[in-house]
Design a protein around this motif. Sequence first.
Motif, PDB file in Angstrom:
ATOM      1  N   PRO A 427     -14.939  36.439  15.561  1.00  0.00           N
ATOM      2  CA  PRO A 427     -15.146  35.942  16.930  1.00  0.00           C
ATOM      3  C   PRO A 427     -15.208  34.414  16.967  1.00  0.00           C
ATOM      4  O   PRO A 427     -15.722  33.780  16.060  1.00  0.00           O
ATOM      5  CB  PRO A 427     -16.472  36.572  17.330  1.00  0.00           C
ATOM      6  CG  PRO A 427     -17.172  36.850  16.031  1.00  0.00           C
ATOM      7  CD  PRO A 427     -16.103  37.190  15.057  1.00  0.00           C
ATOM      8  N   GLY A 430     -17.424  33.824  23.086  1.00  0.00           N
ATOM      9  CA  GLY A 430     -17.020  34.508  24.316  1.00  0.00           C
ATOM     10  C   GLY A 430     -15.996  35.581  24.032  1.00  0.00           C
ATOM     11  O   GLY A 430     -16.130  36.366  23.085  1.00  0.00           O
ATOM     12  N   PRO A 431     -14.920  35.631  24.794  1.00  0.00           N
ATOM     13  CA  PRO A 431     -13.881  36.652  24.611  1.00  0.00           C
ATOM     14  C   PRO A 431     -12.815  36.261  23.585  1.00  0.00           C
ATOM     15  O   PRO A 431     -11.789  36.919  23.483  1.00  0.00           O
ATOM     16  CB  PRO A 431     -13.261  36.740  26.007  1.00  0.00           C
ATOM     17  CG  PRO A 431     -13.369  35.345  26.537  1.00  0.00           C
ATOM     18  CD  PRO A 431     -14.668  34.803  26.006  1.00  0.00           C
ATOM     19  N   SER A 432     -13.067  35.183  22.833  1.00  0.00           N
ATOM     20  CA  SER A 432     -12.048  34.647  21.914  1.00  0.00           C
ATOM     21  C   SER A 432     -12.155  35.268  20.526  1.00  0.00           C
ATOM     22  O   SER A 432     -13.248  35.624  20.054  1.00  0.00           O
ATOM     23  CB  SER A 432     -12.184  33.126  21.810  1.00  0.00           C
ATOM     24  OG  SER A 432     -12.032  32.520  23.076  1.00  0.00           O
ATOM     25  N   TRP A 433     -11.013  35.380  19.875  1.00  0.00           N
ATOM     26  CA  TRP A 433     -10.917  35.913  18.512  1.00  0.00           C
ATOM     27  C   TRP A 433      -9.956  35.023  17.731  1.00  0.00           C
ATOM     28  O   TRP A 433      -8.867  34.687  18.213  1.00  0.00           O
ATOM     29  CB  TRP A 433     -10.395  37.345  18.544  1.00  0.00           C
ATOM     30  CG  TRP A 433     -10.346  38.002  17.181  1.00  0.00           C
ATOM     31  CD1 TRP A 433      -9.306  38.036  16.333  1.00  0.00           C
ATOM     32  CD2 TRP A 433     -11.407  38.704  16.547  1.00  0.00           C
ATOM     33  NE1 TRP A 433      -9.624  38.727  15.190  1.00  0.00           N
ATOM     34  CE2 TRP A 433     -10.928  39.151  15.291  1.00  0.00           C
ATOM     35  CE3 TRP A 433     -12.719  39.010  16.909  1.00  0.00           C
ATOM     36  CZ2 TRP A 433     -11.711  39.879  14.405  1.00  0.00           C
ATOM     37  CZ3 TRP A 433     -13.498  39.732  16.034  1.00  0.00           C
ATOM     38  CH2 TRP A 433     -12.997  40.166  14.790  1.00  0.00           C
ATOM     39  N   LYS A 453      -6.847  34.210  19.992  1.00  0.00           N
ATOM     40  CA  LYS A 453      -6.630  35.199  21.046  1.00  0.00           C
ATOM     41  C   LYS A 453      -7.786  35.155  22.045  1.00  0.00           C
ATOM     42  O   LYS A 453      -8.945  34.945  21.662  1.00  0.00           O
ATOM     43  CB  LYS A 453      -6.540  36.603  20.452  1.00  0.00           C
ATOM     44  CG  LYS A 453      -5.330  36.831  19.560  1.00  0.00           C
ATOM     45  CD  LYS A 453      -5.317  38.268  19.035  1.00  0.00           C
ATOM     46  CE  LYS A 453      -4.083  38.526  18.179  1.00  0.00           C
ATOM     47  NZ  LYS A 453      -4.061  39.924  17.668  1.00  0.00           N
ATOM     48  N   VAL A 454      -7.476  35.368  23.305  1.00  0.00           N
ATOM     49  CA  VAL A 454      -8.480  35.469  24.354  1.00  0.00           C
ATOM     50  C   VAL A 454      -8.244  36.782  25.094  1.00  0.00           C
ATOM     51  O   VAL A 454      -7.123  37.022  25.591  1.00  0.00           O
ATOM     52  CB  VAL A 454      -8.402  34.272  25.325  1.00  0.00           C
ATOM     53  CG1 VAL A 454      -9.450  34.431  26.426  1.00  0.00           C
ATOM     54  CG2 VAL A 454      -8.601  32.954  24.586  1.00  0.00           C
ATOM     55  N   TYR A 455      -9.274  37.612  25.127  1.00  0.00           N
ATOM     56  CA  TYR A 455      -9.156  38.961  25.700  1.00  0.00           C
ATOM     57  C   TYR A 455      -7.978  39.728  25.075  1.00  0.00           C
ATOM     58  O   TYR A 455      -7.260  40.477  25.742  1.00  0.00           O
ATOM     59  CB  TYR A 455      -8.981  38.896  27.214  1.00  0.00           C
ATOM     60  CG  TYR A 455     -10.223  38.435  27.938  1.00  0.00           C
ATOM     61  CD1 TYR A 455     -11.374  39.232  27.967  1.00  0.00           C
ATOM     62  CD2 TYR A 455     -10.235  37.205  28.584  1.00  0.00           C
ATOM     63  CE1 TYR A 455     -12.511  38.813  28.633  1.00  0.00           C
ATOM     64  CE2 TYR A 455     -11.377  36.774  29.251  1.00  0.00           C
ATOM     65  CZ  TYR A 455     -12.516  37.576  29.271  1.00  0.00           C
ATOM     66  OH  TYR A 455     -13.653  37.150  29.915  1.00  0.00           O
ATOM     67  N   GLY A 456      -7.793  39.525  23.739  1.00  0.00           N
ATOM     68  CA  GLY A 456      -6.780  40.255  22.995  1.00  0.00           C
ATOM     69  C   GLY A 456      -5.372  39.720  23.115  1.00  0.00           C
ATOM     70  O   GLY A 456      -4.447  40.250  22.477  1.00  0.00           O
ATOM     71  N   GLU A 457      -5.158  38.672  23.909  1.00  0.00           N
ATOM     72  CA  GLU A 457      -3.836  38.090  24.080  1.00  0.00           C
ATOM     73  C   GLU A 457      -3.758  36.740  23.389  1.00  0.00           C
ATOM     74  O   GLU A 457      -4.727  35.963  23.404  1.00  0.00           O
ATOM     75  CB  GLU A 457      -3.519  37.910  25.567  1.00  0.00           C
ATOM     76  CG  GLU A 457      -3.498  39.198  26.364  1.00  0.00           C
ATOM     77  CD  GLU A 457      -2.341  40.103  25.966  1.00  0.00           C
ATOM     78  OE1 GLU A 457      -1.299  39.568  25.516  1.00  0.00           O
ATOM     79  OE2 GLU A 457      -2.485  41.340  26.096  1.00  0.00           O
ATOM     80  N   ASP A 459      -3.394  33.103  22.804  1.00  0.00           N
ATOM     81  CA  ASP A 459      -3.564  31.950  23.676  1.00  0.00           C
ATOM     82  C   ASP A 459      -2.972  30.688  23.053  1.00  0.00           C
ATOM     83  O   ASP A 459      -2.449  29.836  23.769  1.00  0.00           O
ATOM     84  CB  ASP A 459      -5.048  31.733  23.981  1.00  0.00           C
ATOM     85  CG  ASP A 459      -5.270  30.591  24.943  1.00  0.00           C
ATOM     86  OD1 ASP A 459      -4.931  30.742  26.130  1.00  0.00           O
ATOM     87  OD2 ASP A 459      -5.770  29.523  24.483  1.00  0.00           O
TER      88      ASP A 459
END
Length: 494
Positions: A427, A430-433, A453-457, A459
């Motif tokens: 992680p 937040g929603p980032s990976w 990635k942000v929310y699995g997409e 970025d």
Amino acid sequence: MLVAVCAMAVMVSCKNKGTANAGGGKDSSGTVLDSIIEENDTTPMPMFLMGEDGRYALMLYWSHFEEPKKSKEYPEYFEEEHRSWVLQEMFRRNKALYTNMLTDGKFVKIKFIDEVLKDPDGGTPSIGIIHGCREIPSLCARFDFATPKDKKKGDGNEWGTVIVTDGYLKTRKFLPITVFEDTYYSEAKPLPASVVMQLEKVYGMKASRSVLMGTFGDDYTYGSLQFKGEFKNGPKEGYDEERKCALALDVLVKGDKVYVNEQYGSMYSETDYSWNVDDEGQYAGCCPLAAFEGPKGLELCYYRGAPESQTVGMFYLREGKLIEQEYAGYYNSIDEQIPVWKKDFETMEKMYHADESGDDDVTLVKWAHPFINSGNEWIWLRDKDDKNGAFFIREDGKLTLVAIENPRLNPLTCEKNGISYLKLSGPAGGPSWYEEIYAYKSGKRLWRLNVLKVYGEIDDAYLNEKSITKEQAQAYLDQIPQGEKIIASFTDIK
């Protein structure tokens, strides 16, 4: 401790040995060996090269340099231990005189380079061990070919074993030698039946196995013979009802004369014998390497390879006796880790803290050699909690920091289509990976991919630190397996 235990096992199985002629008479060879060492100090006897370190061939030492003192606890071993030390000192004093190496039946010129007296940490290198890992230093003298043209094609490390001085060659006649292959196996050619029958009569025992190992000169034949049953005239110390003395012979035949050297082993039952650890009940025998007719008689260089050890030495034919002088029994060490030295740890620690991803509050306290790919030496350092660490590659002594792990970036490894991957992901808030991936093939790095990635997409993405499109990044991600946890055995940094 394992090495010490194995070394003691070798001593127990091989220590007791004697010399006898075919008439069964025994003779203490100590005085003769002392005389041989003394007379050959000015014309040193042959020595052996035992392996290489990737650049030079090694004359391995087998004893500390300090002269042994008689022990109150084991005074009976002092004479043999001291004689072995004196022999090694003779070779050390004359090491630069060994300029001839036997290879392919002829001598080529070599030269003394130096001695390895310290390891990179300043300690004493290993003594009496043949390492499967060439990066582990041994106490030794190192040699190289005198002229590049004598190096064989290939890696240049196809060394011979016997080395001699110019003075030795001038005073001896080198005898052509033929060594038979596969002498350890059941299809090995036996000694002449007349020789076997003669020795059975002398010892009053039945032979279970004999092997013809080689011939040299015009009329010398050499081999080994193993008897069934207990050798009742053998040494009594260390042998009892459960462990009896077994007998094997090194056999030299010249014309109608037969000379033998006794090798004592262990008999546990009528079908269970042993001379060396894991020898499957068969005496391995002393393989002849080089033979010389000297001023006082035959001098034969031998090598004995057993599963756990390798032994080298000489046989001398003196006054109707075949006298053995064992130089050293070297323990075979396998499955060894490439050593990492103090200076390496200091360098890696500095590289970790100098990197912007390194944590100044972290101390890396343990290390391992993880398997990421077969073409590189990886070194993994970690803190005591296994939360922070760093991956390095060492090549030709140079260290490269590859990746840094932290509590949020966990390492995985995987392989597909001949490409090996090191993945660190976790992680990023937040929603980032975040994913950091390194690809290697045949020991070379192909590329490094960084993806956010942000929310699995996807970025943002970089390939070798250059920005790439989301589509390009996804194409790389699609070819990479999920990955598995890296299994490694860690050692504390001292």
